[in-house]
Design an enzyme around this catalytic site. Sequence first.
Site, short mmCIF file in Angstrom:
data_model
loop_
_atom_site.label_atom_id
_atom_site.label_comp_id
_atom_site.label_asym_id
_atom_site.label_seq_id
_atom_site.Cartn_x
_atom_site.Cartn_y
_atom_site.Cartn_z
N TRP A 192 0.84 -1.19 0.00
CA TRP A 192 0.00 0.00 0.00
C TRP A 192 0.89 1.25 0.00
O TRP A 192 1.86 1.32 0.75
CB TRP A 192 -0.91 -0.01 1.24
CG TRP A 192 -1.68 1.26 1.38
CD1 TRP A 192 -2.74 1.66 0.63
CD2 TRP A 192 -1.41 2.31 2.31
NE1 TRP A 192 -3.15 2.91 1.02
CE2 TRP A 192 -2.36 3.33 2.06
CE3 TRP A 192 -0.48 2.50 3.33
CZ2 TRP A 192 -2.40 4.52 2.79
CZ3 TRP A 192 -0.52 3.68 4.05
CH2 TRP A 192 -1.47 4.66 3.78
N ASP A 360 -14.77 9.68 -0.12
CA ASP A 360 -15.38 8.93 0.97
C ASP A 360 -15.97 9.86 2.04
O ASP A 360 -15.37 10.88 2.38
CB ASP A 360 -14.23 8.10 1.59
CG ASP A 360 -14.70 7.07 2.56
OD1 ASP A 360 -15.89 7.03 2.84
OD2 ASP A 360 -13.84 6.30 3.04
N ARG A 436 -9.32 -2.96 7.46
CA ARG A 436 -9.78 -1.57 7.53
C ARG A 436 -11.19 -1.49 8.14
O ARG A 436 -12.07 -0.80 7.64
CB ARG A 436 -9.78 -0.92 6.14
CG ARG A 436 -9.62 0.60 6.19
CD ARG A 436 -10.01 1.27 4.89
NE ARG A 436 -9.60 2.66 4.87
CZ ARG A 436 -10.15 3.59 4.13
NH1 ARG A 436 -11.16 3.31 3.34
NH2 ARG A 436 -9.72 4.81 4.16
N LYS A 469 -15.58 7.00 -8.61
CA LYS A 469 -14.35 6.32 -8.19
C LYS A 469 -14.76 5.07 -7.40
O LYS A 469 -15.39 5.18 -6.35
CB LYS A 469 -13.53 7.27 -7.31
CG LYS A 469 -12.26 6.69 -6.72
CD LYS A 469 -11.51 7.79 -5.97
CE LYS A 469 -10.33 7.32 -5.19
NZ LYS A 469 -9.78 8.40 -4.35
N ASP A 471 -13.81 2.10 -5.24
CA ASP A 471 -12.70 1.74 -4.36
C ASP A 471 -12.86 0.31 -3.84
O ASP A 471 -13.96 -0.28 -3.87
CB ASP A 471 -12.66 2.74 -3.19
CG ASP A 471 -11.25 2.98 -2.67
OD1 ASP A 471 -10.38 2.17 -2.95
OD2 ASP A 471 -11.05 3.99 -1.97
N ASN A 473 -10.85 -1.56 -0.53
CA ASN A 473 -9.80 -1.14 0.40
C ASN A 473 -9.20 -2.19 1.32
O ASN A 473 -8.57 -1.82 2.30
CB ASN A 473 -10.34 -0.01 1.27
CG ASN A 473 -10.11 1.34 0.61
OD1 ASN A 473 -8.98 1.70 0.33
ND2 ASN A 473 -11.18 2.06 0.34
N CYS A 513 -9.96 1.94 -8.30
CA CYS A 513 -9.11 2.24 -7.14
C CYS A 513 -9.19 1.06 -6.19
O CYS A 513 -10.23 0.42 -6.06
CB CYS A 513 -9.62 3.51 -6.46
SG CYS A 513 -8.71 3.95 -4.97
N ASP A 535 -2.11 5.50 -3.27
CA ASP A 535 -2.50 6.49 -2.27
C ASP A 535 -1.32 7.39 -1.95
O ASP A 535 -1.40 8.22 -1.05
CB ASP A 535 -2.98 5.80 -0.99
CG ASP A 535 -4.48 5.55 -1.06
OD1 ASP A 535 -5.10 5.95 -2.06
OD2 ASP A 535 -5.02 4.94 -0.12
C1 DGJ Z 1 -8.41 4.76 -0.56
C2 DGJ Z 1 -8.24 5.60 -1.79
O1 DGJ Z 1 -7.14 5.21 -2.51
C3 DGJ Z 1 -8.18 7.05 -1.36
O2 DGJ Z 1 -7.88 7.86 -2.45
C4 DGJ Z 1 -9.50 7.39 -0.75
O3 DGJ Z 1 -10.50 7.30 -1.72
C5 DGJ Z 1 -9.78 6.48 0.43
N1 DGJ Z 1 -9.66 5.11 0.08
C6 DGJ Z 1 -11.14 6.71 0.96
O4 DGJ Z 1 -11.49 5.82 1.94
#
Ligand code: DGJ
Length: 767
Positions: A192, A360, A436, A469, A471, A473, A513, A535
């Site tokens: 990351w 977010d 997360r 976008k 995402d 995560n 993303c 990020d």
């Molecule tokens: C991870 C993304 O890469 C960031 O740019 C942002 O959108 C955050 N998540 C939001 O939780």
Amino acid sequence: MFKQQNDIFLLSTKNTSLVLRKNEQGTISSEYYGPRIPNIEGCFGLAMPHTNPTGNSAVKEENGFVSLDSVNAIYSTYGIGDYFYPSIVLNNDKTNIFDFAFKGLEVGKPHKNPLFPTPQDANEEVVITCFDSATSTTLKLHYFIYEESDVIANYAEIRNDSDDILHIKRCASLQLSLVNRDFELISTYGSWANEGNIEITPIKYGRFIVESTSGSSSAKHNPFIYIRQKNHAIDDGLAYGFNLVYSGNHEESVEMDPFQNIRIQTGISSLGLDKTIGHKESFVTPIAVMSFSKDGQVGLSHNFSKFVNESVIRKEFQYKDRPIIYNNWEATGPSFTKEKLFLLMEKAKDLGIETFVLDDGWFGNRNDDSHGLGDWFVNEDKLPGGLKSLSDKANELGLSFGIWMEPEMVNDDAVVYKEHPDWIINDGLHKTIKGRNQYTLDLRKQEVQDFAFESVANTLKSANINYLKWDYNRPMASFPDGVGNFVYDYMVGLYKVLDRVVTAFPNILFENCAGGGNRFDLGMLSFFPQSWMSDDTDIHVRANLQKAFLVGYPLSVFSNHVSAKTSNQLLRYSSLESKFDIASFGVLGYELDLNDLTPLDEEIIKKQISFYKEHRHMLQFGEHSLIQDLDVEHKLIQQVQNDSEVIVSYYSMLQLPNPRNDFLLAKGLDADATYVYENRQETLNIKKFGHLINNLSPVHIGEDSLAQAELASKQGMDGEVTKGKALGSVLMGLGVPLPDEWKMTGLNPGTRVMGDFAARLYVIKKE
Ligand code: DGJ
């Protein structure tokens, strides 16, 4: 183009040919992959001779003395004399041995892979069918030819025609055999906020593997790898690149035997894979792609850039200029007010930005990363009037509006999770592992796919939204069906959802993303035309990413944002000007608190944006070439080119004391033509000169004093102007000397004040 004569099959693109051969026992081998062979006659004599037997080898009776171990097979199984690591591992209740022999070949119009994304506009599909009569199992190898981009794609299909249950334990999409020509392997590793680090591995006797087992293609190792000849210039020598059109666990391996035969395999990871198929059922792999260039990694980068822009990116976005985006994440995180967003929108508009993206934090009870995912309804306390009031405001200002979502995840306070606790992935025995603070939804289930689709569709319909976008995560854990089977099925479910979403909303610009680049691959790019690469918006990290990934992917998929001068991730300071110089190679955006900008910063950003708009199409879709890697004087030089101009990006990681002269270099010019070149003149921050500013100032200004800060907020210093004319041959050869860098001997007109982590752009045009 496909041609066949007897046992020789010739698959050609504009500049390359792959020659396959059926040998006496029906095994298909790759005998040649290299510069184009114009006709089938040119293939005769390319087959490996195998005239003398190798001692101590396992030989099939009907095969005379040719051991399968020395055949460059395009698929391989074990137990029949081929001792490379097999590309296919199967078993049923009766046997583990599967011996496929050629049965037939069809050439025709391409058909889509039934489960996985298929790059569009292939010229032909060649299907080679092999059969194992002892087990009634069929292996089909599907080859797609993309002539213009010099790419050949390939996937495998296994069909069970027996009544026994067939277990698929391993099945690579592609296997290619080559003879070692002093190759080295280039792969990437990362994590990351630290994606895309280059690893150069000599090809050694034995087997080298990169893979992902975390559920997504992952930042640990991107599925893109290539081999190139050692000790050659970056635009010279044989180079072969491989990638996978897939977003889940993958495995790429390179194995060399004692005779310097190399086998490259790429496909899904076989960790925990045990797919079963019954009578008349089939299993398919995702598609792998490969390309060859005689012009080293630069040649490969041109092929893959064309291929991805033309065959992977959806038609709606093919060569379509992408807007300059403002994203609020690094400025506000999930804590913002409507008033704050309105102020940011106004500033964004004033600077020339085109799309405002709310990241977010707009939904449910989301003020930090432990709540609200899955509650895809707007938080009216935070945003009275909802998304519509934001999109209305953006539209009134003349901005388009975008939004962030993470449709594959839930927090445990989400309504949907409370109602359907069985929708998350879990093995049914253990406590679900969070990442997360969130759970992954089980996209194998139709009702979960419907929920994800409807959440996105309802959001997109709730306001005038042009961009989303998407995402993702966290890595996966708690797999219910063995990691191999689960991830394969999850990907099938995910692609169904993505297909539904882009079919229903074909003109929404989706940005891929995954906490940055944790799922950056050709599978996701088949649906979403651009990707948030990391990020980490630090200048050096971004320059590294360009160096690593622009070989396999085009500029158009790189979403780059200029962020605050002090990087959130490293606390490294670099100027807005230099950050722009790197971020402008690709799709540009801004991601800093616009209300903190000084009047001078605003002026600087306005000029950057107008420069970008003037050259946007080339910066997003031009042909990228690396000119010099960072190992030379810590300077990375790269360029982007279209028919009429070239922009050279010049990045200096570390300023050397009293350095030698630098030169402006370019590639791909007309040697005899005269070119005019000029730098993008930059504005220097006077703080860079520290106390030395007193050499120019009539009154004393202390370093780091309030007076210095006040002055620096309004007044910059004009950077050097570099202008001239030169022959294409000179720019492509020895280069044109650039002005001296700062050497502590004073500031002369034209001194190039660079420093560490700094960059410049030069525009070169034919006179
Ligand atoms: C991870 C993304 O890469 C960031 O740019 C942002 O959108 C955050 N998540 C939001 O939780």
